[in-house]
Design an enzyme around this catalytic site. Structure first.
Site, PDB file in Angstrom:
ATOM      1  N   GLY A   8       0.831  -1.212   0.000  1.00 28.00           N
ATOM      2  CA  GLY A   8       0.000   0.000   0.000  1.00 28.00           C
ATOM      3  C   GLY A   8       0.856   1.248   0.000  1.00 28.00           C
ATOM      4  O   GLY A   8       0.510   2.266   0.603  1.00 28.00           O
ATOM      5  N   LEU A  10       1.450   3.545  -2.058  1.00 24.31           N
ATOM      6  CA  LEU A  10       0.985   4.785  -2.699  1.00 24.31           C
ATOM      7  C   LEU A  10      -0.187   5.412  -1.956  1.00 24.31           C
ATOM      8  O   LEU A  10      -0.798   6.357  -2.421  1.00 24.31           O
ATOM      9  CB  LEU A  10       0.592   4.526  -4.160  1.00 24.31           C
ATOM     10  CG  LEU A  10       1.746   4.460  -5.170  1.00 24.31           C
ATOM     11  CD1 LEU A  10       2.705   5.616  -4.995  1.00 24.31           C
ATOM     12  CD2 LEU A  10       2.491   3.155  -5.118  1.00 24.31           C
ATOM     13  N   GLN A  12      -2.024   7.169   1.648  1.00 26.10           N
ATOM     14  CA  GLN A  12      -1.727   8.405   2.390  1.00 26.10           C
ATOM     15  C   GLN A  12      -0.460   8.257   3.241  1.00 26.10           C
ATOM     16  O   GLN A  12       0.408   9.122   3.247  1.00 26.10           O
ATOM     17  CB  GLN A  12      -2.917   8.775   3.287  1.00 26.10           C
ATOM     18  CG  GLN A  12      -2.741  10.117   3.987  1.00 26.10           C
ATOM     19  CD  GLN A  12      -3.798  10.369   5.063  1.00 26.10           C
ATOM     20  OE1 GLN A  12      -4.546   9.464   5.440  1.00 26.10           O
ATOM     21  NE2 GLN A  12      -3.869  11.587   5.551  1.00 26.10           N
ATOM     22  N   ARG A  36      -1.903  -0.898  -8.616  1.00 27.17           N
ATOM     23  CA  ARG A  36      -2.445  -0.364  -9.869  1.00 27.17           C
ATOM     24  C   ARG A  36      -1.322  -0.112 -10.874  1.00 27.17           C
ATOM     25  O   ARG A  36      -0.250   0.358 -10.485  1.00 27.17           O
ATOM     26  CB  ARG A  36      -3.179   0.959  -9.604  1.00 27.17           C
ATOM     27  CG  ARG A  36      -4.402   0.806  -8.718  1.00 27.17           C
ATOM     28  CD  ARG A  36      -4.813   2.141  -8.158  1.00 27.17           C
ATOM     29  NE  ARG A  36      -3.722   2.765  -7.415  1.00 27.17           N
ATOM     30  CZ  ARG A  36      -3.869   3.774  -6.569  1.00 27.17           C
ATOM     31  NH1 ARG A  36      -5.039   4.303  -6.365  1.00 27.17           N
ATOM     32  NH2 ARG A  36      -2.827   4.275  -5.931  1.00 27.17           N
ATOM     33  N   ASP A  54      -0.623  -7.128  -5.828  1.00 26.56           N
ATOM     34  CA  ASP A  54      -1.982  -7.149  -5.283  1.00 26.56           C
ATOM     35  C   ASP A  54      -1.922  -8.025  -4.036  1.00 26.56           C
ATOM     36  O   ASP A  54      -1.574  -9.207  -4.101  1.00 26.56           O
ATOM     37  CB  ASP A  54      -2.932  -7.748  -6.343  1.00 26.56           C
ATOM     38  CG  ASP A  54      -4.348  -7.880  -5.813  1.00 26.56           C
ATOM     39  OD1 ASP A  54      -4.553  -7.800  -4.580  1.00 26.56           O
ATOM     40  OD2 ASP A  54      -5.245  -8.080  -6.646  1.00 26.56           O
ATOM     41  N   ILE A  55      -2.256  -7.429  -2.901  1.00 27.84           N
ATOM     42  CA  ILE A  55      -2.042  -8.097  -1.623  1.00 27.84           C
ATOM     43  C   ILE A  55      -2.906  -9.365  -1.472  1.00 27.84           C
ATOM     44  O   ILE A  55      -2.626 -10.227  -0.642  1.00 27.84           O
ATOM     45  CB  ILE A  55      -2.258  -7.090  -0.464  1.00 27.84           C
ATOM     46  CG1 ILE A  55      -1.551  -7.541   0.784  1.00 27.84           C
ATOM     47  CG2 ILE A  55      -3.721  -6.841  -0.177  1.00 27.84           C
ATOM     48  CD1 ILE A  55      -0.081  -7.647   0.632  1.00 27.84           C
ATOM     49  N   TYR A 143     -14.940  -1.937   8.600  1.00 28.11           N
ATOM     50  CA  TYR A 143     -13.522  -1.569   8.727  1.00 28.11           C
ATOM     51  C   TYR A 143     -13.034  -1.870  10.152  1.00 28.11           C
ATOM     52  O   TYR A 143     -11.984  -2.482  10.362  1.00 28.11           O
ATOM     53  CB  TYR A 143     -13.366  -0.088   8.396  1.00 28.11           C
ATOM     54  CG  TYR A 143     -11.991   0.481   8.588  1.00 28.11           C
ATOM     55  CD1 TYR A 143     -10.928   0.082   7.789  1.00 28.11           C
ATOM     56  CD2 TYR A 143     -11.750   1.462   9.555  1.00 28.11           C
ATOM     57  CE1 TYR A 143      -9.662   0.638   7.960  1.00 28.11           C
ATOM     58  CE2 TYR A 143     -10.499   2.024   9.720  1.00 28.11           C
ATOM     59  CZ  TYR A 143      -9.453   1.604   8.923  1.00 28.11           C
ATOM     60  OH  TYR A 143      -8.203   2.159   9.089  1.00 28.11           O
TER      61      TYR A 143
END
Ligand code: SER
Length: 317
Positions: A8, A10, A12, A36, A54-55, A143
């Site tokens: 991840g 890219l 925040q 992506r 892709d995780i 979440y």
């Protein structure tokens, strides 16, 4: 020397964690990854080692870890709270299958793991103010369910397989380099962009919704300090409450107004994100992190606001 993989990268946090760790461990020793095709053309990818990953693809993850001889994974790939309510199955696949893949790969290759959890692990039955480190949780967002399950799974892999897994419960993250994607706390970032660009902001949370926040330099320092902390001193190890700023939209707007006197805020409440915010703590007790590994945030509301307006103001000129 450490060999780090950031998933991840890219997002925040990743966008700023990658250069921060490259500075510390050397560019070649920090492998960034994103899922992506367009991630390949970003600064993060162009400035050092990068892998398309892709995780949810367990074999590819093992291949990347093996190929780069990775010994530490900062596993940031995750969907956030508001996006999760739109597609709970997609959130489960990324957050839980993804974590499961990381833990299994870490078991095979004996990697240490950093796992960011969230204030979202708490729910309406948790104490609201200064929510303790150890208390009732029972989150109501998908979440939050994935993060509390993730915390438990990390603890399980530590006790069953002896893996060194550490993590923090971040509150809302405020930063200027990359936008957050689909969270309930995103207002606290959007407000700065709109204040600078338009002198006004329409907030999707009620004016007195209190949620803790943290500024990016403290996010980065917290992750690194925890990963480098003396393991003997860690009673909790994983899922530490950390916090820096207790704030509401109204208070944040008032602070911004000190720098941009004409700034105006109004409200157009999003019921989904408001319900999530209402189920979360007003503020966190982070004394366990302070005690066990010396957590000490540098930025309060005034310092963070000053810095955000300066850095973003320069960029958006
Ligand atoms: N920033 C996250 C969200 O709002 C909380 O961890 O979803």
């Amino acid at each position: 020397m450490k060999k780090v993989l950031i998933t991840g990268a890219l997002g925040q946090i990743g966008t700023e964690l990658v250069p921060f760790l490259r500075e510390k461990y050397g560019t070649e020793n920090v492998v960034a990854s994103g899922h992506r095709e367009k991630d390949v053309y970003t600064e993060v990818a162009e400035n050092g080692p990068f892998e398309l990953l892709d995780i949810t693809d367990r074999e590819r993850l093992a291949e990347v870890i093996d190929m780069h001889r990775i010994d530490t994974v900062y596993h940031l790939a995750s969907l956030l709270s508001a996006t999760g309510e739109e597609d709970p199955q997609a959130l489960w696949a990324v957050n839980m299958d993804g974590l499961n893949n990381v833990l299994e790969a870490a078991r095979s290759y004996n990697c240490a793991i950093f796992f960011p959890s969230s204030i979202a692990v708490f729910g309406p039955d948790s104490p609201k103010d200064k929510t303790p480190q150890d208390t009732i949780m029972r989150p109501t967002s998908i979440y939050g369910v994935s993060k509390v399950s993730g915390e438990l799974l990390c603890d399980y892999y530590h006790s069953k397989y002896g893996l060194d897994i550490r993590g923090l419960r971040y509150p809302g993250v405020i930063s200027s380099a990359a936008l957050p994607g689909g969270g309930t706390t995103d207002y606290a970032v959007h407000i700065f962009y709109d204040a600078i660009k338009h002198g006004r902001y329409t907030c999707f949370l009620e004016e007195n919704s209190s949620i803790d926040m943290i500024y990016m330099p403290d996010v980065l320092k917290g992750a690194l300090n925890l990963m480098e902390a003396d393991s003997e001193k860690l009673k909790h190890r994983n899922a530490f409450n950390v916090s820096a700023i207790t704030v509401t939209p109204k208070k944040l707007a008032a602070e911004i107004k000190k720098h941009i006197p004409g700034f105006e805020i109004d409200y157009d409440i999003d019921p989904v994100r408001q319900a999530i915010a209402d189920s979360w703590p007003n503020s966190l007790d982070d004394s366990a992190a302070r005690r066990e590994w010396g957590w000490q945030p540098q930025y309060d509301l005034a310092e963070m606001t000053k810095d955000m307006l300066k850095v973003l103001g320069e960029r958006l000129k």
